[in-house]
Design a protein around this motif. Structure first.
Motif, PDB file in Angstrom:
ATOM      1  N   ARG A 112       0.777  -1.055   0.004  1.00  8.33           N
ATOM      2  CA  ARG A 112       0.048   0.034   0.000  1.00  8.33           C
ATOM      3  C   ARG A 112       0.885   1.051  -0.069  1.00  8.33           C
ATOM      4  NH1 ARG A 112      -1.285   2.277   5.126  1.00  8.33           N
ATOM      5  NH2 ARG A 112       0.289   1.260   6.759  1.00  8.33           N
ATOM      6  N   GLY A 113       0.473   2.314  -0.557  1.00  3.32           N
ATOM      7  CA  GLY A 113       1.263   3.644  -0.519  1.00  3.32           C
ATOM      8  C   GLY A 113       0.651   4.635  -1.764  1.00  3.32           C
ATOM      9  N   LEU A 114       1.910   5.480  -1.873  1.00  3.95           N
ATOM     10  CA  LEU A 114       1.295   6.542  -2.813  1.00  3.95           C
ATOM     11  C   LEU A 114       2.228   6.008  -4.116  1.00  3.95           C
ATOM     12  CD1 LEU A 114       0.317   9.315  -3.393  1.00  3.95           C
ATOM     13  CD2 LEU A 114       2.459  10.114  -2.607  1.00  3.95           C
ATOM     14  N   TYR A 115       1.672   6.156  -5.218  1.00  2.00           N
ATOM     15  CA  TYR A 115       2.274   5.786  -6.440  1.00  2.00           C
ATOM     16  C   TYR A 115       2.399   7.037  -7.535  1.00  2.00           C
ATOM     17  CZ  TYR A 115       2.357   0.786  -4.820  1.00  2.00           C
ATOM     18  OH  TYR A 115       2.796  -0.205  -4.064  1.00  2.00           O
ATOM     19  N   CYS A 116       3.301   6.960  -8.190  1.00  2.00           N
ATOM     20  CA  CYS A 116       3.584   8.096  -9.194  1.00  2.00           C
ATOM     21  C   CYS A 116       3.655   7.733 -10.760  1.00  2.00           C
ATOM     22  CB  CYS A 116       4.891   8.889  -9.087  1.00  2.00           C
ATOM     23  SG  CYS A 116       5.264  10.260 -10.119  1.00  2.00           S
ATOM     24  N   ALA A 117       2.668   8.106 -11.350  1.00  2.33           N
ATOM     25  CA  ALA A 117       2.719   7.727 -12.877  1.00  2.33           C
ATOM     26  C   ALA A 117       3.383   9.192 -13.534  1.00  2.33           C
ATOM     27  CB  ALA A 117       1.232   7.527 -13.555  1.00  2.33           C
ATOM     28  N   THR A 118       4.641   8.778 -14.223  1.00  2.21           N
ATOM     29  CA  THR A 118       5.267   9.687 -14.951  1.00  2.21           C
ATOM     30  C   THR A 118       5.224   9.481 -16.535  1.00  2.21           C
ATOM     31  OG1 THR A 118       6.853   9.916 -13.363  1.00  2.21           O
ATOM     32  CG2 THR A 118       7.407  11.096 -15.237  1.00  2.21           C
ATOM     33  N   GLY A 119       4.796  10.515 -17.324  1.00  2.00           N
ATOM     34  CA  GLY A 119       4.629  10.429 -18.772  1.00  2.00           C
ATOM     35  C   GLY A 119       5.716  11.178 -19.168  1.00  2.00           C
ATOM     36  N   PHE A 120       6.335  10.448 -20.220  1.00  2.00           N
ATOM     37  CA  PHE A 120       7.477  11.093 -21.172  1.00  2.00           C
ATOM     38  C   PHE A 120       7.110  11.427 -22.636  1.00  2.00           C
ATOM     39  CE2 PHE A 120       9.141   8.609 -17.605  1.00  2.00           C
ATOM     40  CZ  PHE A 120       9.965   9.436 -17.085  1.00  2.00           C
ATOM     41  N   LEU A 121       7.458  12.430 -23.080  1.00  2.00           N
ATOM     42  CA  LEU A 121       7.231  12.776 -24.493  1.00  2.00           C
ATOM     43  C   LEU A 121       8.559  12.735 -25.275  1.00  2.00           C
ATOM     44  CD1 LEU A 121       4.851  13.435 -26.645  1.00  2.00           C
ATOM     45  CD2 LEU A 121       5.031  15.857 -26.124  1.00  2.00           C
ATOM     46  N   TYR A 122       8.837  12.086 -26.431  1.00  2.00           N
ATOM     47  CA  TYR A 122      10.063  12.457 -27.023  1.00  2.00           C
ATOM     48  C   TYR A 122       9.658  12.664 -28.536  1.00  2.00           C
ATOM     49  CZ  TYR A 122      12.260  10.081 -23.052  1.00  2.00           C
ATOM     50  OH  TYR A 122      12.624   9.747 -21.641  1.00  2.00           O
ATOM     51  N   ASP A 123      10.499  13.261 -29.269  1.00  2.00           N
ATOM     52  CA  ASP A 123      10.428  13.666 -30.744  1.00  2.00           C
ATOM     53  C   ASP A 123      11.152  12.192 -31.449  1.00  2.00           C
ATOM     54  OD1 ASP A 123      10.870  14.009 -33.481  1.00  2.00           O
ATOM     55  OD2 ASP A 123      11.192  16.076 -32.885  1.00  2.00           O
ATOM     56  N   ASN A 124      10.087  11.542 -31.962  1.00  2.00           N
ATOM     57  CA  ASN A 124      10.838  10.313 -32.722  1.00  2.00           C
ATOM     58  C   ASN A 124      12.070  10.577 -33.522  1.00  2.00           C
ATOM     59  OD1 ASN A 124      10.261   7.181 -33.142  1.00  2.00           O
ATOM     60  ND2 ASN A 124      10.144   7.971 -35.470  1.00  2.00           N
ATOM     61  N   ASN A 125      12.416  11.464 -34.114  1.00  2.00           N
ATOM     62  CA  ASN A 125      13.664  11.836 -34.857  1.00  2.00           C
ATOM     63  C   ASN A 125      14.628  12.095 -34.054  1.00  2.00           C
ATOM     64  OD1 ASN A 125      12.219  11.587 -37.502  1.00  2.00           O
ATOM     65  ND2 ASN A 125      11.722  13.895 -37.258  1.00  2.00           N
ATOM     66  N   GLU A 135       3.535  14.164 -14.606  1.00  2.00           N
ATOM     67  CA  GLU A 135       3.212  13.153 -13.597  1.00  2.00           C
ATOM     68  C   GLU A 135       1.848  13.239 -12.815  1.00  2.00           C
ATOM     69  OE1 GLU A 135       6.947  13.118 -11.230  1.00  2.00           O
ATOM     70  OE2 GLU A 135       6.234  14.751 -10.000  1.00  2.00           O
ATOM     71  N   CYS A 136       1.240  12.187 -12.447  1.00  2.00           N
ATOM     72  CA  CYS A 136       0.144  12.243 -11.578  1.00  2.00           C
ATOM     73  C   CYS A 136       0.625  10.981 -10.417  1.00  2.00           C
ATOM     74  CB  CYS A 136      -1.102  12.011 -12.172  1.00  2.00           C
ATOM     75  SG  CYS A 136      -1.229  10.301 -12.793  1.00  2.00           S
ATOM     76  N   PHE A 137      -0.479  11.417  -9.557  1.00  2.00           N
ATOM     77  CA  PHE A 137      -0.382  10.197  -8.241  1.00  2.00           C
ATOM     78  C   PHE A 137      -1.687   9.868  -7.783  1.00  2.00           C
ATOM     79  CE2 PHE A 137       3.023  13.550  -7.986  1.00  2.00           C
ATOM     80  CZ  PHE A 137       4.185  12.922  -7.431  1.00  2.00           C
ATOM     81  N   PHE A 138      -1.413   8.334  -7.397  1.00  2.00           N
ATOM     82  CA  PHE A 138      -2.686   7.862  -6.979  1.00  2.00           C
ATOM     83  C   PHE A 138      -2.240   6.929  -5.746  1.00  2.00           C
ATOM     84  CE2 PHE A 138      -0.739   5.121 -10.234  1.00  2.00           C
ATOM     85  CZ  PHE A 138      -0.846   3.829  -9.688  1.00  2.00           C
ATOM     86  N   THR A 139      -3.365   6.593  -4.853  1.00  2.00           N
ATOM     87  CA  THR A 139      -2.874   5.615  -3.664  1.00  2.00           C
ATOM     88  C   THR A 139      -3.526   4.484  -3.892  1.00  2.00           C
ATOM     89  OG1 THR A 139      -4.912   6.622  -2.356  1.00  2.00           O
ATOM     90  CG2 THR A 139      -3.102   7.811  -2.274  1.00  2.00           C
ATOM     91  N   VAL A 140      -2.757   3.597  -2.952  1.00  2.00           N
ATOM     92  CA  VAL A 140      -3.422   1.980  -2.931  1.00  2.00           C
ATOM     93  C   VAL A 140      -3.421   1.665  -1.497  1.00  2.00           C
ATOM     94  CG1 VAL A 140      -2.679  -0.224  -3.454  1.00  2.00           C
ATOM     95  CG2 VAL A 140      -2.220   1.432  -5.244  1.00  2.00           C
ATOM     96  N   GLU A 141      -4.574   1.182  -1.225  1.00  2.00           N
ATOM     97  CA  GLU A 141      -4.988   0.946   0.249  1.00  2.00           C
ATOM     98  C   GLU A 141      -5.352  -0.410   0.493  1.00  2.00           C
ATOM     99  OE1 GLU A 141      -8.276   3.439   0.989  1.00  2.00           O
ATOM    100  OE2 GLU A 141      -7.123   5.237   1.342  1.00  2.00           O
TER     101      GLU A 141
END
Length: 143
Positions: A112-125, A135-141
């Motif tokens: 259980r805890g606090l989780y972080c989702a991180t999104g990354f954007l890259y140029d394909n070239n 990023e965003c966060f969500f909890t798990v209990e």
């Protein structure tokens, strides 16, 4: 056009429900467990007629465990996904905006805890050049 490519938002949803109400809290009876989760990601300012690499990684930000309890931290391999995103014609000044649903069908949750989702954007070239991250966060209990 300047580097205006941005991840505007990342929003978590339950993997089993309709994507109309964000879900920021998940409950489970036991740990470790697995979670299916869908993230809606919005982007703004993308260049018209371009290809991007969009990825998301979920890792614990803060875990709540009992003294003496042991678990294995996720290494990110099962908790990440990447995809290509192609833009069509758009306004050359403001760029292309849109959103995409990114599905992590099997993510291991060690505790259980606090989780972080991180999104990354890259140029394909230029795959090593990070254009933006968010990023965003969500909890798990424990239920």
């Amino acid at each position: 056009m300047n580097n205006n490519e941005r991840i505007s938002f990342i929003t978590p949803f339950s993997g089993n429900e309709e994507l109309s109400q964000p879900k920021l809290n998940y409950s489970f009876d036991t740990f470790p467990t697995e979670l299916a989760i869908t993230f809606r990601m919005g982007m703004v300012g993308l260049k018209p007629n371009s290809r991007y690499n969009l990825s998301i990684m979920v890792l614990p930000a803060q875990l709540y465990v009992k003294e003496g309890e042991s678990f294995q931290l996720p290494d990110g391999s099962f908790e990440s996904v990447a995809l290509y995103l192609d833009t069509k014609d758009g306004n050359p000044e403001t760029g292309v905006s849109g959103q995409v649903d990114v599905i992590l069908g099997q993510m291991r949750i060690p505790a259980r805890g606090l989780y972080c989702a991180t999104g990354f954007l890259y140029d394909n070239n230029e795959p090593k050049k990070e254009l933006h991250k968010n990023e965003c966060f969500f909890t798990v209990e424990l239920s």
